[in-house]
Design a protein around this motif. Structure first.
Motif, mmCIF file in Angstrom:
data_model
loop_
_atom_site.group_PDB
_atom_site.id
_atom_site.type_symbol
_atom_site.label_atom_id
_atom_site.label_comp_id
_atom_site.label_asym_id
_atom_site.label_seq_id
_atom_site.Cartn_x
_atom_site.Cartn_y
_atom_site.Cartn_z
ATOM 1 N N ILE A 12 0.865 -1.192 0.000
ATOM 2 C CA ILE A 12 0.000 0.000 0.000
ATOM 3 C C ILE A 12 0.897 1.236 0.000
ATOM 4 C CG2 ILE A 12 -1.680 1.398 1.282
ATOM 5 C CD1 ILE A 12 -2.936 -1.102 2.365
ATOM 6 N N LEU A 13 0.615 2.135 -0.937
ATOM 7 C CA LEU A 13 1.322 3.413 -0.987
ATOM 8 C C LEU A 13 0.568 4.385 -0.078
ATOM 9 C CD1 LEU A 13 3.555 5.128 -2.408
ATOM 10 C CD2 LEU A 13 1.778 5.792 -4.055
ATOM 11 N N VAL A 14 1.268 4.937 0.905
ATOM 12 C CA VAL A 14 0.642 5.893 1.827
ATOM 13 C C VAL A 14 1.067 7.296 1.396
ATOM 14 C CG1 VAL A 14 0.470 6.623 4.236
ATOM 15 C CG2 VAL A 14 0.704 4.197 3.698
ATOM 16 N N THR A 15 0.111 8.164 1.184
ATOM 17 C CA THR A 15 0.436 9.550 0.808
ATOM 18 C C THR A 15 -0.022 10.485 1.922
ATOM 19 O OG1 THR A 15 -1.662 10.078 -0.232
ATOM 20 C CG2 THR A 15 -0.029 8.957 -1.616
ATOM 21 N N LYS A 16 0.362 11.762 1.808
ATOM 22 C CA LYS A 16 -0.018 12.693 2.880
ATOM 23 C C LYS A 16 -1.525 12.935 2.884
ATOM 24 C CE LYS A 16 1.337 16.983 0.410
ATOM 25 N NZ LYS A 16 0.940 16.477 -0.879
ATOM 26 N N ASP A 17 -2.174 12.588 1.795
ATOM 27 C CA ASP A 17 -3.637 12.759 1.731
ATOM 28 C C ASP A 17 -4.396 11.510 2.176
ATOM 29 O OD1 ASP A 17 -3.212 15.293 0.620
ATOM 30 O OD2 ASP A 17 -3.008 14.416 -1.396
ATOM 31 N N SER A 18 -3.662 10.423 2.482
ATOM 32 C CA SER A 18 -4.347 9.182 2.849
ATOM 33 C C SER A 18 -5.157 9.377 4.119
ATOM 34 C CB SER A 18 -3.344 8.053 3.093
ATOM 35 O OG SER A 18 -2.577 7.800 1.952
ATOM 36 N N ASN A 19 -6.354 8.784 4.109
ATOM 37 C CA ASN A 19 -7.218 8.833 5.293
ATOM 38 C C ASN A 19 -6.944 7.590 6.145
ATOM 39 O OD1 ASN A 19 -9.928 7.631 6.446
ATOM 40 N ND2 ASN A 19 -10.106 9.863 6.482
ATOM 41 N N GLU A 20 -6.718 7.813 7.428
ATOM 42 C CA GLU A 20 -6.305 6.727 8.323
ATOM 43 C C GLU A 20 -7.314 5.567 8.349
ATOM 44 O OE1 GLU A 20 -4.046 7.344 12.262
ATOM 45 O OE2 GLU A 20 -6.147 7.286 12.818
ATOM 46 N N ALA A 21 -8.578 5.906 8.508
ATOM 47 C CA ALA A 21 -9.599 4.844 8.598
ATOM 48 C C ALA A 21 -9.663 4.062 7.281
ATOM 49 C CB ALA A 21 -10.960 5.456 8.926
ATOM 50 N N ASP A 22 -9.525 4.776 6.159
ATOM 51 C CA ASP A 22 -9.544 4.100 4.848
ATOM 52 C C ASP A 22 -8.349 3.157 4.715
ATOM 53 O OD1 ASP A 22 -11.794 5.479 4.205
ATOM 54 O OD2 ASP A 22 -10.783 6.974 2.936
ATOM 55 N N LEU A 23 -7.187 3.618 5.217
ATOM 56 C CA LEU A 23 -5.983 2.773 5.137
ATOM 57 C C LEU A 23 -6.164 1.492 5.940
ATOM 58 C CD1 LEU A 23 -3.062 5.383 5.415
ATOM 59 C CD2 LEU A 23 -3.555 3.881 3.474
ATOM 60 N N VAL A 24 -6.714 1.627 7.138
ATOM 61 C CA VAL A 24 -6.932 0.441 7.991
ATOM 62 C C VAL A 24 -7.867 -0.532 7.268
ATOM 63 C CG1 VAL A 24 -7.881 -0.370 10.193
ATOM 64 C CG2 VAL A 24 -6.486 1.714 10.131
ATOM 65 N N LYS A 25 -8.908 0.019 6.660
ATOM 66 C CA LYS A 25 -9.879 -0.815 5.934
ATOM 67 C C LYS A 25 -9.190 -1.542 4.770
ATOM 68 C CE LYS A 25 -14.529 -0.232 4.125
ATOM 69 N NZ LYS A 25 -14.829 0.518 2.915
ATOM 70 N N LYS A 26 -8.355 -0.784 4.049
ATOM 71 C CA LYS A 26 -7.656 -1.364 2.889
ATOM 72 C C LYS A 26 -6.677 -2.463 3.333
ATOM 73 C CE LYS A 26 -5.436 0.117 -1.368
ATOM 74 N NZ LYS A 26 -4.699 1.183 -2.032
ATOM 75 N N ILE A 27 -6.009 -2.231 4.459
ATOM 76 C CA ILE A 27 -5.086 -3.251 4.994
ATOM 77 C C ILE A 27 -5.864 -4.540 5.259
ATOM 78 C CG2 ILE A 27 -3.708 -3.882 7.038
ATOM 79 C CD1 ILE A 27 -2.870 -0.850 7.159
ATOM 80 N N HIS A 28 -6.995 -4.411 5.927
ATOM 81 C CA HIS A 28 -7.787 -5.594 6.270
ATOM 82 C C HIS A 28 -8.329 -6.280 5.012
ATOM 83 C CE1 HIS A 28 -8.492 -3.752 10.528
ATOM 84 N NE2 HIS A 28 -7.300 -4.297 10.384
#
Ligand code: 572
Ligand code: ZN
Length: 358
Positions: free
Chosen positions: A218-234
């Protein structure tokens, strides 16, 4: 023996010089090594740029280097495990052996440990260096001197996985795809992880991680939303990770580790960029996520060597740049710019001490 002991000495921030020093005299339990390969670690660049790393401060001129291998030149009177000509990996931290931490097997926590290139102790980016013989590990002929030097960062990755209790079938999240994130990923795979997702802020590093065996990125950018990232990880893992290992030290990734880990799982923090962070602790506590720190490694060099010698782990692709000792300043500049993964300095011409073709 030539008496020229050329060394890379850090005098003060941004003042790294190549200078001749004396060849050290060995004690009965020590060996004199002719240095071969020395990798550059993130901490070396920190000391060079700022004179500090964590709470360690450069006060006096210090020889750099702690990811290293060399060839035994001379042995002390009481040394039994090595002989001249042996090719060895050097475990850079030598503890006191007498304190409660040493006596209970957690010698990396010894308050008097002498660790290469951590002030006030000199490192081994020089031609001749002395070390405790029992902290040198003989390399089999088919393990290259570069691989010997890479046992150091690999040991950090193995220690992080062991602290996280990574075991066969585990789903593992690694945050940060720099050298430590990559060796952590390699160690987790070798320890039986069934699926590994790695994150980073640079696509080039994720591409490299994928080539090295990451299942998902997963590419994390400064605009990434934390909750969305957690969801994407799962979603990408198809489950919540049993173990999350933060190899970045940034607040954002430590937060992700705590939020993403499965209830009852483990979050390992390899290092923190700043001494205090704001993290969602209550949720992690209520879900019984164990938060564990790591400090370097302990008893992991033999494991790292077995993993490399057996072919279970291939660390060779990590070395993206090669320089000679005379080119140290150029090598440090490349490491500072983060252009590659691992920058290796060859104190002797590459392959001088590699009996096999690599
Ligand atoms: O290769 C292991 C290693 N460990 C280092 C420094 C360089 N290389 N340290 C362990 C962690 N500390 S720290 O002060 N910190 C997280 C900055 O605990 C620095 C030294
Ligand atoms: Zn290091």
């Amino acid at each position: 023996m030539s008496q020229d002991n050329l060394a890379a000495i850090l005098y003060k921030p941004k003042d790294l010089r190549l200078e001749k020093t004396s060849v050290p005299q060995i004690a009965d339990d020590e060996v004199l090594l002719r240095m071969d390969s020395v990798g550059i670690c993130g901490s070396d660049v920190h000391y060079w740029q700022s004179g500090a790393c964590g709470h360690f401060l450069l006060k006096d001129p210090m020889i750099m280097g702690h990811e290293a291998s060399g060839v035994v030149e001379k042995i002390g009177a009481k040394v039994k495990n090595l002989k001249p000509g042996d090719r060895v990996a050097i475990e850079p931290g030598v503890p006191c052996r007498y304190c409660e931490f040493c006596k209970t097997g957690r010698y990396h926590l010894c308050p008097d440990i002498e660790f290469c290139a951590t002030p006030p102790f000199h490192g081994n980016l020089c031609r001749y260096y002395k070390h405790a013989a029992d902290f040198c590990y003989k390399l089999p002929d088919h393990v290259s001197m570069e691989e010997g030097a890479l046992l150091e960062p690999l040991s950090v990755g193995i220690h992080a996985c062991r602290r996280g209790g990574v075991q066969a079938g585990d789903i593992v999240l690694v945050l940060g795809a720099g050298p430590i994130g990559l060796v952590t990923m390699l160690a987790a795979k070798a320890m039986g992880a069934s699926k590994i997702l790695i994150t980073d802020i640079l696509q080039s590093r994720l591409d490299f991680a994928k080539k090295m065996g990451a299942d998902e990125t997963i590419l994390v950018t400064k605009d990434s939303n934390e909750a969305d990232l957690v969801k994407k990880i799962h979603e990408l893992l198809g489950s919540h990770p049993d173990v999350s290992i933060d190899a970045s030290g940034a607040q954002a990734t430590v937060r992700l580790a705590l939020l993403a880990t499965k209830s009852g799982g483990v979050a390992v923090l390899v290092g923190m960029g700043s001494p205090e962070l704001t993290v969602p602790l209550a949720g992690a506590v209520a879900r019984e996520v164990d938060i564990r720190g790591i400090f370097r490694y302990v008893n992991e060099y033999p494991i790292a060597l077995s993993m490399v010698a057996s072919g279970k782990v291939n660390v060779k692709p990590l070395v993206t740049h090669h320089y000679s000792l005379e080119e140290t300043l150029e090598a440090y500049e490349v490491a500072r710019q983060g252009l590659g993964i691992k920058v290796m300095i060859h104190v002797q011409p590459r392959n001088t001490n590699n009996p096999n073709k690599f």
